[in-house]
Design an enzyme around this catalytic site. Structure first.
Site, PDB file in Angstrom:
ATOM      1  N   ARG A 192       0.795  -1.231   0.000  1.00 52.16           N
ATOM      2  CA  ARG A 192       0.000   0.000   0.000  1.00 52.16           C
ATOM      3  C   ARG A 192       0.824   1.277   0.000  1.00 52.16           C
ATOM      4  O   ARG A 192       0.289   2.344  -0.234  1.00 52.16           O
ATOM      5  CB  ARG A 192      -0.899   0.015   1.240  1.00 52.16           C
ATOM      6  CG  ARG A 192      -1.958  -1.050   1.174  1.00 52.16           C
ATOM      7  CD  ARG A 192      -3.069  -0.742   2.139  1.00 52.16           C
ATOM      8  NE  ARG A 192      -2.973  -1.541   3.354  1.00 52.16           N
ATOM      9  CZ  ARG A 192      -3.924  -1.588   4.265  1.00 52.16           C
ATOM     10  NH1 ARG A 192      -5.003  -0.854   4.113  1.00 52.16           N
ATOM     11  NH2 ARG A 192      -3.778  -2.346   5.333  1.00 52.16           N
ATOM     12  N   ASP A 245      -5.224   1.476  -2.481  1.00 54.31           N
ATOM     13  CA  ASP A 245      -6.542   1.100  -1.961  1.00 54.31           C
ATOM     14  C   ASP A 245      -7.158   0.045  -2.874  1.00 54.31           C
ATOM     15  O   ASP A 245      -7.626   0.354  -3.970  1.00 54.31           O
ATOM     16  CB  ASP A 245      -7.440   2.349  -1.907  1.00 54.31           C
ATOM     17  CG  ASP A 245      -8.847   2.009  -1.451  1.00 54.31           C
ATOM     18  OD1 ASP A 245      -9.079   0.872  -0.988  1.00 54.31           O
ATOM     19  OD2 ASP A 245      -9.730   2.896  -1.559  1.00 54.31           O
ATOM     20  N   LYS A 294     -14.502 -13.238   4.499  1.00 55.97           N
ATOM     21  CA  LYS A 294     -13.766 -14.278   3.771  1.00 55.97           C
ATOM     22  C   LYS A 294     -14.725 -15.166   2.970  1.00 55.97           C
ATOM     23  O   LYS A 294     -14.431 -15.558   1.848  1.00 55.97           O
ATOM     24  CB  LYS A 294     -12.951 -15.137   4.756  1.00 55.97           C
ATOM     25  CG  LYS A 294     -11.851 -14.404   5.472  1.00 55.97           C
ATOM     26  CD  LYS A 294     -10.843 -13.747   4.538  1.00 55.97           C
ATOM     27  CE  LYS A 294      -9.905 -14.707   3.856  1.00 55.97           C
ATOM     28  NZ  LYS A 294      -8.936 -14.004   2.972  1.00 55.97           N
TER      29      LYS A 294
HETATM   30  P1  NAP Z   1      -1.442  -9.912   7.631  1.00 55.97           P
HETATM   31  O1  NAP Z   1      -0.041 -10.159   8.025  1.00 55.97           O
HETATM   32  O2  NAP Z   1      -2.230  -8.917   8.399  1.00 55.97           O
HETATM   33  O3  NAP Z   1      -1.486  -9.584   6.087  1.00 55.97           O
HETATM   34  C1  NAP Z   1      -2.579  -9.038   5.459  1.00 55.97           C
HETATM   35  C2  NAP Z   1      -2.106  -8.435   4.162  1.00 55.97           C
HETATM   36  O4  NAP Z   1      -3.240  -7.870   3.512  1.00 55.97           O
HETATM   37  C3  NAP Z   1      -1.109  -7.310   4.366  1.00 55.97           C
HETATM   38  O5  NAP Z   1      -0.205  -7.292   3.299  1.00 55.97           O
HETATM   39  C4  NAP Z   1      -1.982  -6.075   4.361  1.00 55.97           C
HETATM   40  O6  NAP Z   1      -1.307  -4.902   3.936  1.00 55.97           O
HETATM   41  C5  NAP Z   1      -3.007  -6.479   3.334  1.00 55.97           C
HETATM   42  N1  NAP Z   1      -4.239  -5.742   3.564  1.00 55.97           N
HETATM   43  C6  NAP Z   1      -5.044  -5.793   4.647  1.00 55.97           C
HETATM   44  N2  NAP Z   1      -6.064  -4.934   4.518  1.00 55.97           N
HETATM   45  C7  NAP Z   1      -5.883  -4.314   3.328  1.00 55.97           C
HETATM   46  C8  NAP Z   1      -6.592  -3.319   2.625  1.00 55.97           C
HETATM   47  N3  NAP Z   1      -7.690  -2.771   3.131  1.00 55.97           N
HETATM   48  N4  NAP Z   1      -6.107  -2.919   1.428  1.00 55.97           N
HETATM   49  C9  NAP Z   1      -4.955  -3.460   0.925  1.00 55.97           C
HETATM   50  N5  NAP Z   1      -4.247  -4.419   1.551  1.00 55.97           N
HETATM   51  C10 NAP Z   1      -4.704  -4.832   2.732  1.00 55.97           C
HETATM   52  O7  NAP Z   1      -2.298 -11.248   7.718  1.00 55.97           O
HETATM   53  P2  NAP Z   1      -2.038 -12.726   7.228  1.00 55.97           P
HETATM   54  O8  NAP Z   1      -2.326 -13.581   8.402  1.00 55.97           O
HETATM   55  O9  NAP Z   1      -0.749 -12.862   6.523  1.00 55.97           O
HETATM   56  O10 NAP Z   1      -3.252 -12.895   6.205  1.00 55.97           O
HETATM   57  C11 NAP Z   1      -3.061 -13.040   4.813  1.00 55.97           C
HETATM   58  C12 NAP Z   1      -4.269 -13.729   4.227  1.00 55.97           C
HETATM   59  O11 NAP Z   1      -4.434 -15.015   4.826  1.00 55.97           O
HETATM   60  C13 NAP Z   1      -5.593 -13.004   4.435  1.00 55.97           C
HETATM   61  O12 NAP Z   1      -6.352 -13.179   3.261  1.00 55.97           O
HETATM   62  C14 NAP Z   1      -6.230 -13.755   5.585  1.00 55.97           C
HETATM   63  O13 NAP Z   1      -7.631 -13.661   5.585  1.00 55.97           O
HETATM   64  C15 NAP Z   1      -5.760 -15.175   5.290  1.00 55.97           C
HETATM   65  N6  NAP Z   1      -5.766 -16.078   6.450  1.00 55.97           N
HETATM   66  C16 NAP Z   1      -4.940 -15.855   7.511  1.00 55.97           C
HETATM   67  C17 NAP Z   1      -4.946 -16.762   8.586  1.00 55.97           C
HETATM   68  C18 NAP Z   1      -4.037 -16.617   9.761  1.00 55.97           C
HETATM   69  O14 NAP Z   1      -4.207 -17.337  10.759  1.00 55.97           O
HETATM   70  N7  NAP Z   1      -3.027 -15.761   9.744  1.00 55.97           N
HETATM   71  C19 NAP Z   1      -5.830 -17.842   8.572  1.00 55.97           C
HETATM   72  C20 NAP Z   1      -6.665 -18.025   7.460  1.00 55.97           C
HETATM   73  C21 NAP Z   1      -6.618 -17.148   6.399  1.00 55.97           C
HETATM   74  P3  NAP Z   1      -0.551  -3.907   4.978  1.00 55.97           P
HETATM   75  O15 NAP Z   1       0.755  -4.577   5.308  1.00 55.97           O
HETATM   76  O16 NAP Z   1      -0.391  -2.653   4.227  1.00 55.97           O
HETATM   77  O17 NAP Z   1      -1.461  -3.794   6.163  1.00 55.97           O
END
Ligand code: NAP
Length: 334
Positions: free
Chosen positions: A35, A61, A168
Site C-alpha cells: 500500500r 486502496d 472471507k
Molecule cells: P497480515 O499479516 O495482516 O497480512 C494481510 C495483508 O493484507 C497485508 O499485506 C496487508 O497490507 C493487506 N491488507 C489488509 N487490509 C488491506 C486493505 N484494506 N487494502 C490493501 N491491503 C490490505 O495477515 P495474514 O495472516 O498474513 O493474512 C493473509 C491472508 O491469509 C488473508 O487473506 C487472511 O484472511 C488469510 N488467512 C490468515 C490466517 C491466519 O491465521 N493468519 C488464517 C486463514 C486465512 P498492509 O501490510 O499494508 O497492512
C-alpha cells in the site's frame, strides 16, 4: 524459457512473506503489491537475497475501482493474499467487506480485461469460509471442501468476528461466481487454512504490530495470558506448508477450479503451552501451565486428503511449527 512472473498481492503480510519466498526460491520472478513506498522498502529488505527476481507495485486502496489494472499487466499468474484479518473492526463494511470482496473481484476483472496471459489465480481464502460458526465445536463432524459457511449478511453484522468470517466467505464465493458468470481465460484455485502459525519472515516494527495469529501465540510467551485460553479454531496450518500449497495450487493443472482445505492437524492452546514450556524452559514463568498433557477437547476435524493427494502437500507437526515460531517471536522481544 524465461522465468514466469507471479503477482502476489499484500506482499507485506505474514503469510505473503512466505508465499513470495517460496516462489522466489523456485526461480519465479515475483511482483508484490503493497500500500505504500515505506512498505515496499520493507518487502525489498525481507527478500534482499532475491533482489533481481523481485519488484513491487503500489496499490494504495484495493477497494477502489480499477485498483489492480496496472499491477496485473505482464504477469503470468496471480496469488491474491491481501485481505484484512482483524477481529476487532468497528466499521465492518469499510474495514472488512469492501477490501475483502471488492479487492478480490477487482483483481479478477483486471486480469480478464488487461492480461489474457494470466493462466491461474490462487486466492488465499480461509477455513472461515468453510465452517458453520453457529454449530460451535461440533464434535464428530469432519469438515470437507464441500462445506461452505452459511453465514448471512444479517449474521455478519452481529459482531466483529462474524464480520471477519463473512468477509472471507463472501470474497471466496465471489471468486467462483465471477468465473461462472464471466468465463475468463484463467482458472482459479482457493486455499482454506484455519489458524496459521510458524516463523515470522516479514518485517515487523514491534510486537504490537504482529498479525492476528502471531499475536495470539505471542501472548502465550510474554506473560499476558495468565491461564490457557480456550481454543477458538480447532486446527492449524504451518505458514511454510501453506506457502508451498500456493505454489502447488498455481502449478498443478488439476487444481483448476478447486478449493483446498490446508491444515496440518487439530491442536489446542494447551498443547502449544506444553510445547513452549518444555522447549523453552527459561520462558516457562511467562507461559500458562494449565492442565499439562490434557487431551484435545472434543471438536470438529478437517479432512485434508484432497490437498495431500491432489497437490502432494506434506504437513509439518505442531511442535516444529511452534518451536520455529517462538524462536522468531523471541527475536522481536530483544
Ligand atoms: P497480515 O499479516 O495482516 O497480512 C494481510 C495483508 O493484507 C497485508 O499485506 C496487508 O497490507 C493487506 N491488507 C489488509 N487490509 C488491506 C486493505 N484494506 N487494502 C490493501 N491491503 C490490505 O495477515 P495474514 O495472516 O498474513 O493474512 C493473509 C491472508 O491469509 C488473508 O487473506 C487472511 O484472511 C488469510 N488467512 C490468515 C490466517 C491466519 O491465521 N493468519 C488464517 C486463514 C486465512 P498492509 O501490510 O499494508 O497492512
Amino acid at each position: 524459457m524465461a522465468a514466469q512472473t507471479v503477482l502476489v498481492t499484500g506482499a507485506s503480510g505474514y503469510i505473503a512473506a512466505h508465499v513470495v519466498k517460496a516462489f522466489l526460491k523456485k526461480g519465479y520472478n515475483v511482483r508484490g503489491t503493497v500500500r505504500s513506498e515505506k512498505t515496499a522498502e520493507e518487502v525489498h529488505k525481507t527478500h534482499s537475497k532475491y533482489a533481481e527476481q523481485l519488484s513491487v507495485a503500489i496499490v494504495p486502496d484495493m477497494a477502489a475501482a480499477n485498483a489492480f489494472d496496472e499491477a496485473v499487466k505482464g504477469v503470468d499468474g496471480i496469488i491474491h493474499t491481501a485481505s484484512p484479518f482483524i477481529l476487532n473492526a468497528t466499521d465492518f463494511e469499510k474495514e472488512l467487506m469492501q477490501p475483502a470482496i471488492r479487492g478480490t473481484t477487482s483483481i479478477l476483472e483486471a486480469a480478464q480485461k488487461y492480461n489474457p496471459a494470466v493462466s491461474r489465480i490462487v486466492v488465499t481464502s480461509s477455513f472461515a469460509s468453510v465452517l458453520d460458526p453457529t454449530q460451535g465445536q461440533r464434535p464428530g463432524y469432519v469438515y470437507k471442501e464441500a462445506d461452505w459457511n452459511p453465514i448471512t449478511v444479517e449474521q455478519a453484522n452481529s459482531n466483529p468476528v462474524m464480520a471477519y468470517l463473512a468477509s472471507k466467505t463472501f470474497a471466496e464465493r465471489a471468486v467462483f461466481d465471477y468465473v461462472d458468470a464471466n468465463k475468463p481465460n484463467f482458472t482459479v484455485a482457493t486455499l482454506c487454512p484455519p489458524m496459521v502459525y510458524g516463523p515470522i519472515a516479514h518485517s515487523v516494527a514491534d510486537v504490537k504490530s504482529l498479525n492476528t495469529s502471531s499475536g495470539d501465540i505471542n501472548r502465550l510467551i510474554d506473560g499476558s495470558e495468565k491461564s490457557v485460553p480456550d481454543t477458538s479454531f480447532h486446527a492449524f496450518a504451518d505458514v511454510r506448508d501453506l506457502a508451498e500449497a500456493h505454489v502447488l495450487a498455481f502449478e498443478k493443472p488439476e487444481a483448476a477450479g478447486q478449493r483446498y482445505l490446508i491444515a496440518n492437524s487439530a491442536y489446542s492452546y494447551q498443547q502449544i503451552c506444553d510445547i513452549i514450556r518444555e522447549k523453552f524452559p527459561e520462558q516457562s514463568e511467562l507461559t500458562p501451565k494449565g492442565d499439562t498433557g490434557a487431551p484435545l477437547p472434543p471438536a470438529y476435524r478437517l479432512d485434508t486428503t484432497k490437498a495431500a493427494t491432489e497437490l502432494g502437500l506434506k504437513f509439518r507437526p505442531l511442535q516444529e511449527t511452534i518451536v520455529d515460531m517462538v524462536n522468531s517471536l523471541l527475536k522481536l522481544h530483544h
